[in-house]
Write a protein that holds these residues in place. Structure first.
Motif, PDB file in Angstrom:
ATOM      1  N   ILE A 143       0.827  -1.206   0.000  1.00 11.85           N
ATOM      2  CA  ILE A 143       0.000   0.000   0.000  1.00 11.85           C
ATOM      3  C   ILE A 143       0.864   1.260   0.000  1.00 11.85           C
ATOM      4  O   ILE A 143       0.525   2.257  -0.632  1.00 11.85           O
ATOM      5  CB  ILE A 143      -0.953  -0.010   1.216  1.00 11.85           C
ATOM      6  CG1 ILE A 143      -1.967  -1.148   1.065  1.00 11.85           C
ATOM      7  CG2 ILE A 143      -1.671   1.320   1.362  1.00 11.85           C
ATOM      8  CD1 ILE A 143      -2.794  -1.411   2.291  1.00 11.85           C
ATOM      9  N   LEU A 144       1.990   1.221   0.682  1.00  8.58           N
ATOM     10  CA  LEU A 144       2.861   2.384   0.783  1.00  8.58           C
ATOM     11  C   LEU A 144       3.865   2.499  -0.366  1.00  8.58           C
ATOM     12  O   LEU A 144       4.639   3.454  -0.411  1.00  8.58           O
ATOM     13  CB  LEU A 144       3.609   2.361   2.118  1.00  8.58           C
ATOM     14  CG  LEU A 144       2.721   2.471   3.360  1.00  8.58           C
ATOM     15  CD1 LEU A 144       3.567   2.352   4.612  1.00  8.58           C
ATOM     16  CD2 LEU A 144       1.943   3.774   3.352  1.00  8.58           C
ATOM     17  N   HIS A 145       3.855   1.546  -1.281  1.00 14.33           N
ATOM     18  CA  HIS A 145       4.824   1.550  -2.381  1.00 14.33           C
ATOM     19  C   HIS A 145       4.824   2.851  -3.180  1.00 14.33           C
ATOM     20  O   HIS A 145       5.911   3.381  -3.464  1.00 14.33           O
ATOM     21  CB  HIS A 145       4.610   0.344  -3.290  1.00 14.33           C
ATOM     22  CG  HIS A 145       5.668   0.219  -4.333  1.00 14.33           C
ATOM     23  ND1 HIS A 145       6.895  -0.350  -4.078  1.00 14.33           N
ATOM     24  CD2 HIS A 145       5.693   0.626  -5.633  1.00 14.33           C
ATOM     25  CE1 HIS A 145       7.627  -0.303  -5.178  1.00 14.33           C
ATOM     26  NE2 HIS A 145       6.927   0.280  -6.133  1.00 14.33           N
ATOM     27  N   PRO A 146       3.672   3.414  -3.554  1.00 15.01           N
ATOM     28  CA  PRO A 146       3.716   4.685  -4.296  1.00 15.01           C
ATOM     29  C   PRO A 146       4.394   5.809  -3.511  1.00 15.01           C
ATOM     30  O   PRO A 146       5.152   6.594  -4.079  1.00 15.01           O
ATOM     31  CB  PRO A 146       2.237   5.000  -4.549  1.00 15.01           C
ATOM     32  CG  PRO A 146       1.575   3.665  -4.536  1.00 15.01           C
ATOM     33  CD  PRO A 146       2.310   2.871  -3.490  1.00 15.01           C
ATOM     34  N   LEU A 147       4.169   5.878  -2.207  1.00 13.32           N
ATOM     35  CA  LEU A 147       4.846   6.900  -1.399  1.00 13.32           C
ATOM     36  C   LEU A 147       6.348   6.648  -1.335  1.00 13.32           C
ATOM     37  O   LEU A 147       7.150   7.581  -1.381  1.00 13.32           O
ATOM     38  CB  LEU A 147       4.262   6.937   0.015  1.00 13.32           C
ATOM     39  CG  LEU A 147       2.823   7.416   0.134  1.00 13.32           C
ATOM     40  CD1 LEU A 147       2.333   7.276   1.566  1.00 13.32           C
ATOM     41  CD2 LEU A 147       2.708   8.853  -0.332  1.00 13.32           C
ATOM     42  N   ASP A 148       6.735   5.378  -1.246  1.00 10.98           N
ATOM     43  CA  ASP A 148       8.144   5.020  -1.243  1.00 10.98           C
ATOM     44  C   ASP A 148       8.794   5.399  -2.576  1.00 10.98           C
ATOM     45  O   ASP A 148       9.939   5.855  -2.607  1.00 10.98           O
ATOM     46  CB  ASP A 148       8.288   3.519  -0.970  1.00 10.98           C
ATOM     47  CG  ASP A 148       9.726   3.101  -0.764  1.00 10.98           C
ATOM     48  OD1 ASP A 148      10.446   3.790  -0.003  1.00 10.98           O
ATOM     49  OD2 ASP A 148      10.130   2.078  -1.350  1.00 10.98           O
ATOM     50  N   THR A 149       8.069   5.239  -3.665  1.00 11.18           N
ATOM     51  CA  THR A 149       8.579   5.602  -4.977  1.00 11.18           C
ATOM     52  C   THR A 149       8.829   7.105  -5.054  1.00 11.18           C
ATOM     53  O   THR A 149       9.886   7.548  -5.512  1.00 11.18           O
ATOM     54  CB  THR A 149       7.599   5.163  -6.091  1.00 11.18           C
ATOM     55  OG1 THR A 149       7.439   3.750  -6.017  1.00 11.18           O
ATOM     56  CG2 THR A 149       8.094   5.557  -7.470  1.00 11.18           C
TER      57      THR A 149
END
Length: 135
Positions: free
Chosen positions: A2-8
């Motif tokens: 779920i947090l992958h886009p923020l990590d990107t």
């Protein structure tokens, strides 16, 4: 996941020079880049982590006794992180390169790294990951 886009977005902000503004649309393009290696490695890494942690916990309880519960937990987690990151680090290397936009294909980058620099190139950051996640 779920947090992958923020990590990107975080990854892109860290590697960009000059640093873009948070409103720059390029930061938000293809925010799921690098999710493949993460999905491939997460389940095996988590399984190894919890299996190792359970084994080390049971062994230490037999040797030290239940009164050392906190010490047993810290040692069990530390012992479990070593094999966990052996599995996870290559996926983190590939994921970060995809997120930063340095490469187009995780699979092709893995082949290139192994052919040009050897398997150890997939483990750049292994020690840092261990220290970062150590309890």
């Amino acid at each position: 996941v779920i947090l992958h886009p923020l990590d990107t977005v975080r990854c892109r902000l860290e590697v960009a020079s000059p640093r873009p503004k948070i409103t720059d649309p390029a930061l938000y393009k293809d925010v799921w880049a690098g999710i493949g290696p993460l999905l491939v490695a997460s389940t095996p890494a988590a399984s190894v982590f919890f299996g190792t942690k359970s084994f080390v916990t049971a062994s230490l309880k037999n040797q030290l006794g239940p009164e050392y519960r906190q010490l047993i937990t810290v040692l069990s987690v530390a012992g479990a992180l070593v094999p966990c990151w052996l599995i996870k680090t290559p996926s983190e290397v590939l994921k970060t390169r995809r997120q930063a936009g340095v490469v187009e294909s995780s699979f092709e980058e893995a082949k290139r790294l192994v052919n040009d620099e050897g398997v150890q190139a997939l483990y750049v950051g292994y020690g840092a990951n261990l220290l970062y996640t150590f309890p």
